[in-house]
Scaffold this motif. Sequence first.
Motif, short mmCIF file in Angstrom:
data_model
loop_
_atom_site.label_atom_id
_atom_site.label_comp_id
_atom_site.label_asym_id
_atom_site.label_seq_id
_atom_site.Cartn_x
_atom_site.Cartn_y
_atom_site.Cartn_z
N GLU A 1 0.85 -1.18 0.00
CA GLU A 1 0.00 0.00 0.00
C GLU A 1 0.90 1.24 0.00
O GLU A 1 2.10 1.15 0.21
N THR A 2 0.32 2.42 -0.21
CA THR A 2 1.12 3.65 -0.30
C THR A 2 1.82 3.97 1.01
O THR A 2 2.88 4.59 1.01
N SER A 3 1.25 3.55 2.15
CA SER A 3 1.90 3.84 3.44
C SER A 3 3.19 3.05 3.59
O SER A 3 4.08 3.46 4.33
N GLY A 4 3.30 1.90 2.94
CA GLY A 4 4.49 1.07 3.04
C GLY A 4 4.45 0.10 4.21
O GLY A 4 5.27 -0.79 4.30
N HIS A 5 3.51 0.28 5.12
CA HIS A 5 3.42 -0.59 6.29
C HIS A 5 2.35 -1.67 6.14
O HIS A 5 2.18 -2.49 7.03
N GLU A 6 1.63 -1.66 5.02
CA GLU A 6 0.61 -2.67 4.74
C GLU A 6 0.85 -3.22 3.35
O GLU A 6 1.42 -2.56 2.49
N ALA A 7 0.40 -4.45 3.14
CA ALA A 7 0.51 -5.07 1.82
C ALA A 7 -0.67 -5.99 1.60
O ALA A 7 -1.14 -6.64 2.52
N ARG B 1 -6.56 -27.01 4.48
CA ARG B 1 -7.38 -26.89 5.69
C ARG B 1 -6.47 -26.54 6.85
O ARG B 1 -5.55 -27.29 7.16
N GLY B 2 -6.76 -25.41 7.51
CA GLY B 2 -6.02 -25.06 8.71
C GLY B 2 -4.64 -24.48 8.47
O GLY B 2 -3.83 -24.41 9.39
N ASP B 3 -4.35 -24.06 7.25
CA ASP B 3 -3.04 -23.46 6.97
C ASP B 3 -2.97 -22.06 7.55
O ASP B 3 -3.97 -21.37 7.68
N LYS B 4 -1.74 -21.63 7.89
CA LYS B 4 -1.53 -20.30 8.47
C LYS B 4 -0.65 -19.46 7.56
O LYS B 4 0.32 -19.96 6.99
N LEU B 5 -1.01 -18.20 7.44
CA LEU B 5 -0.17 -17.23 6.76
C LEU B 5 0.60 -16.49 7.85
O LEU B 5 0.00 -15.94 8.77
N VAL B 6 1.93 -16.53 7.77
CA VAL B 6 2.79 -15.99 8.82
C VAL B 6 3.68 -14.91 8.23
O VAL B 6 4.24 -15.09 7.15
N TRP B 7 3.83 -13.78 8.94
CA TRP B 7 4.73 -12.73 8.48
C TRP B 7 5.42 -12.08 9.66
O TRP B 7 4.97 -12.14 10.79
N LYS B 8 6.56 -11.45 9.35
CA LYS B 8 7.37 -10.77 10.36
C LYS B 8 7.03 -9.29 10.36
O LYS B 8 7.00 -8.65 9.30
N THR B 9 6.75 -8.73 11.55
CA THR B 9 6.38 -7.31 11.66
C THR B 9 7.63 -6.44 11.74
O THR B 9 8.75 -6.94 11.88
N SER B 10 7.43 -5.13 11.70
CA SER B 10 8.55 -4.20 11.78
C SER B 10 9.24 -4.25 13.13
O SER B 10 10.43 -3.94 13.25
N SER B 11 8.52 -4.66 14.18
CA SER B 11 9.13 -4.75 15.52
C SER B 11 9.81 -6.10 15.74
O SER B 11 10.36 -6.34 16.81
N GLY B 12 9.76 -7.00 14.74
CA GLY B 12 10.41 -8.30 14.85
C GLY B 12 9.49 -9.41 15.36
O GLY B 12 9.91 -10.55 15.44
N ARG B 13 8.25 -9.06 15.71
CA ARG B 13 7.31 -10.08 16.16
C ARG B 13 6.80 -10.88 14.96
O ARG B 13 6.84 -10.41 13.83
N ILE C 1 -2.10 -7.57 5.03
CA ILE C 1 -1.30 -7.74 6.24
C ILE C 1 -0.71 -6.39 6.62
O ILE C 1 -0.52 -5.51 5.77
N ASN C 2 -0.44 -6.20 7.91
CA ASN C 2 0.00 -4.89 8.38
C ASN C 2 1.25 -5.00 9.25
O ASN C 2 1.77 -6.08 9.45
N GLU C 3 1.69 -3.86 9.75
CA GLU C 3 2.87 -3.72 10.61
C GLU C 3 4.15 -4.20 9.91
O GLU C 3 5.00 -4.83 10.52
N VAL D 1 11.61 -2.64 3.04
CA VAL D 1 12.22 -3.97 3.15
C VAL D 1 11.24 -5.00 2.60
O VAL D 1 10.03 -4.90 2.86
N LYS D 2 11.74 -5.97 1.86
CA LYS D 2 10.86 -7.02 1.32
C LYS D 2 10.24 -7.79 2.48
O LYS D 2 10.95 -8.24 3.38
N PRO D 3 8.92 -7.93 2.48
CA PRO D 3 8.28 -8.65 3.59
C PRO D 3 8.62 -10.14 3.58
O PRO D 3 8.81 -10.73 2.52
N GLU D 4 8.73 -10.71 4.78
CA GLU D 4 8.97 -12.14 4.93
C GLU D 4 7.63 -12.81 5.22
O GLU D 4 7.12 -12.70 6.32
N ILE D 5 7.09 -13.49 4.22
CA ILE D 5 5.77 -14.11 4.34
C ILE D 5 5.90 -15.60 4.03
O ILE D 5 6.56 -15.98 3.06
N ARG D 6 5.28 -16.42 4.87
CA ARG D 6 5.30 -17.86 4.67
C ARG D 6 3.91 -18.44 4.84
O ARG D 6 3.11 -17.93 5.61
#
Length: 119
Positions: free
Chosen positions: A42-48, A64-76, A95-97, A102-107
């Motif tokens: 998104e234009t803010s850069g903190h959401e995608a 069934r039951g899969d999770k989308l996981v990403w790393k936030t800017s605070s490292g959580r 997704i936010n935060e 930086v390229k987002p880390e999404i799994r």
Amino acid sequence: MSRPAVIRNVYRSLQTCGSAKNLLNIYKGLASPVFFEFVQRETSGHEAEVSIIVKDNLPCYVLRGDKLVWKTSSGRIKSVVMDDLNPGQRYSIIINELDSGVKPEIRLIRPTGYTAAEY
């Protein structure tokens, strides 16, 4: 006379120096039941916006039951459990935060803990 270690190690998953082979990552991506269609910031850069498609050719099965996981800017690590998806279906989420610039880390993680896809 012994063959060099590189030739002996062609079909194994590690190179002689211990690092993963590049082809192994390509094969894992091809064998994955899903793929990331796009990740658009998104234009803010903190959401995608993330769009995932379940393959409708081999290999294909219901997720069934899969999770989308990403790393936030605070490292959580944040995650969201996805809806059940049939082959050929698309799943989109915002997704936010994220760290801007930086390229987002999404799994995508299966219920068994296996990483099915990475961005």
